[in-house]
Design an enzyme around this catalytic site. Structure first.
Site, short mmCIF file in Angstrom:
data_model
loop_
_atom_site.label_atom_id
_atom_site.label_comp_id
_atom_site.label_asym_id
_atom_site.label_seq_id
_atom_site.Cartn_x
_atom_site.Cartn_y
_atom_site.Cartn_z
CE LYS A 115 -4.40 -1.70 1.00
NZ LYS A 115 -4.10 -3.10 0.87
C1 LIG Z 1 -4.53 -4.24 0.30
C2 LIG Z 1 -3.76 -5.49 0.31
C3 LIG Z 1 -3.96 -6.51 -0.65
C4 LIG Z 1 -5.01 -6.42 -1.72
O1 LIG Z 1 -4.69 -5.49 -2.70
P1 LIG Z 1 -5.83 -4.96 -3.71
O2 LIG Z 1 -5.18 -3.93 -4.52
O3 LIG Z 1 -6.93 -4.41 -2.84
O4 LIG Z 1 -6.28 -6.13 -4.50
C5 LIG Z 1 -3.15 -7.63 -0.60
N1 LIG Z 1 -2.23 -7.78 0.37
C6 LIG Z 1 -2.03 -6.85 1.31
C7 LIG Z 1 -1.02 -7.09 2.36
C8 LIG Z 1 -2.77 -5.67 1.32
O5 LIG Z 1 -2.57 -4.74 2.28
#
Ligand SMILES: *Cc1c(COP(=O)(O)O)cnc(C)c1O
Length: 450
Positions: A115
């Site tokens: 993120k």
């Molecule tokens: C947010 C997140 C995801 C999912 O990602 P998307 O873009 O929402 O599909 C996967 N793994 C982790 C650790 C995340 O924080």
């Protein structure tokens, strides 16, 4: 090259928003007025020669080249370089499992999850694009990880105030400590209530005309500004491991499908991607749609150990539908069927149970002495499923979080303690405080006006 404009995924619905607007407007609006998501009206192409020339480039250089294609009408090269330099001060290590299988560690940012790639870029971009003398206030409601990624990303940016609202009893002590100690222009409010209450308070503030002078802005996950930075790293990873312009497969642990959408756009820009594997946990609405053509969101979503992927109606699915000539609204209603045949040509999706997730963590540790956390394990398990049906070819799995964020599961399953990264260690030494608040809009308003 002409300017890329942005349109709503709901533009063809009755009463839909039909305008095509510039990036800056789409970025600061977040959501289109018809509740659709913004999409670029065309996707720029990267020629083969430029892709081959990426070999040996740093992440900053690669991100600049890719993001410039989208943003050169909005920003000077100097400003874009500044944003990238200040957003991406961490690396993307790539680990080798065997000749044809790699793991891209997307977890080296300040909050140890992928993120950070989107949050860091979006924050610095907002700082550069906002009118110089205008102060803005960012409101974020969070149930944990997004709040800290956004908070860290905006820390210290002049003219921007950030308020993070979280449910006082529903975030882990580590998450709370992280958010509360970011400091400077980033303040947290612990709300006596649930995540939904935090979201409602934020929405109420946006609708409150008497707060207009605060220039309230959201930094939520559906913003197009969070998708663009998630395109660049696919080019970088590709250049690190692919040979002779050959195709590679990406396996992507997915929740709201923003990460994999970045890969889909990279493919449409010209990156040789063999298949995009959308790896999901027991929230299996998408693989079921691909096989049956029926879309049924899962409500409430299932609570799996890969908890950032517990999503029963992925917000970015509306963007996938749009790219494949269909239309899906935010409630999960299909207004126009996409081209499923085409989708299946490019995408493969499979649901992985918690049991298989844990088995994968154990297997990979035994075989390679590499520690996966639950999200990355879902990605590896999905890749294994794909390989049961197809020839084994060059593939990369995205590891989206640091195992140290899930110490209990890791210690229990493999008996080893994951190494805590520096970014997480320093949090223990930081000091901070939070504002305690009842679930009450009047109180919230008072805090904002202070
Ligand atoms: C947010 C997140 C995801 C999912 O990602 P998307 O873009 O929402 O599909 C996967 N793994 C982790 C650790 C995340 O924080």
């Amino acid at each position: 090259m002409k300017e890329i404009l942005y349109c709503s995924t709901n533009r063809n619905q009755k009463g839909g928003f039909r305008e095509e607007i510039g990036f800056k407007d789409a970025f600061f609006m977040g959501l289109a007025p018809d509740n659709g998501l913004f999409m670029p009206t065309y996707i720029p192409k990267i020629p083969k020669s430029e892709i081959l020339a990426l070999k040996g480039k740093t992440y900053a250089e690669t991100a600049f080249l890719i993001l410039r294609k989208f943003l050169k009408h909005e920003l000077s090269d100097k400003d874009l370089k500044w944003i990238i330099q200040n957003a991406y001060y961490f690396s993307i290590p790539i680990e080798k499992l065997d000749e044809l299988t790699y793991l891209a560690r997307m977890d080296h940012g300040p909050t140890a999850s992928f993120k950070d790639f989107a949050a860091q870029f979006m924050a610095k971009l907002m700082y550069k694009l906002k009118p110089k003398n205008r102060k803005i206030t960012i409101l974020v409601a969070t149930s944990g990880d997004t709040g800290s990624a956004i908070g860290e990303a905006f820390r210290g940016l002049g003219g921007i105030e950030v308020f993070i609202l979280y449910p006082s009893m529903e975030v882990s002590s580590v998450q709370k400590k992280h958010m509360d100690t970011i400091g400077r222009n980033v303040r947290t409010i612990a709300v006596e209530g649930k995540f939904d209450d935090c979201q409602r308070l934020v929405k109420q503030a946006f609708a409150d005309r008497s707060l207009k002078h605060l220039n309230l802005t959201s930094a939520n996950s559906i913003n197009i500004g969070r998708i663009l930075p998630q395109i660049a790293y696919y080019f970088y990873i590709y250049a690190k491991i692919a040979e002779n312009y050959g195709k590679i497969i990406f396996s992507i642990p997915s929740g709201n499908f923003g990460n994999s959408l970045g890969c889909e756009i990279a493919r449409r820009m010209g990156l040789p991607v063999g298949k995009i594997i959308i790896a999901v946990n027991e929230n299996d609405e998408f693989p079921r749609f691909l096989s049956s053509g029926q879309y049924e969101k899962i409500e409430p979503s299932k609570a799996c150990i890969s908890n950032a992927m517990n999503i029963g109606n992925p917000s970015n699915l509306a963007r996938y539908f749009d790219l494949y000539k269909g239309n899906l609204d935010k409630d999960g209603i299909i207004h126009k069927m996409p081209n499923i045949m085409k989708m299946k040509e490019n995408l493969f999706s499979v649901s992985i149970t918690d049991e298989e997730t844990i088995k994968t963590i154990k297997d990979i540790y035994k075989k390679h002495s590499i520690i996966l956390e639950p999200h990355g394990a879902v990605g590896i398990a999905a890749l294994n499923h794909y390989r049961k049906q197809h020839k084994k070819t060059l593939s990369v799995c995205m590891e989206t979080a640091d195992p140290a964020k899930f110490p209990e599961i890791i210690i229990k399953e493999i008996g080893a303690r994951p190494k805590v990264p520096k970014s997480m260690k320093i949090i223990g030494k930081r000091k901070g405080k939070t504002i305690l608040m009842g679930n009450d809009y009047k109180e919230f308003r008072k805090i904002l006006l202070k």
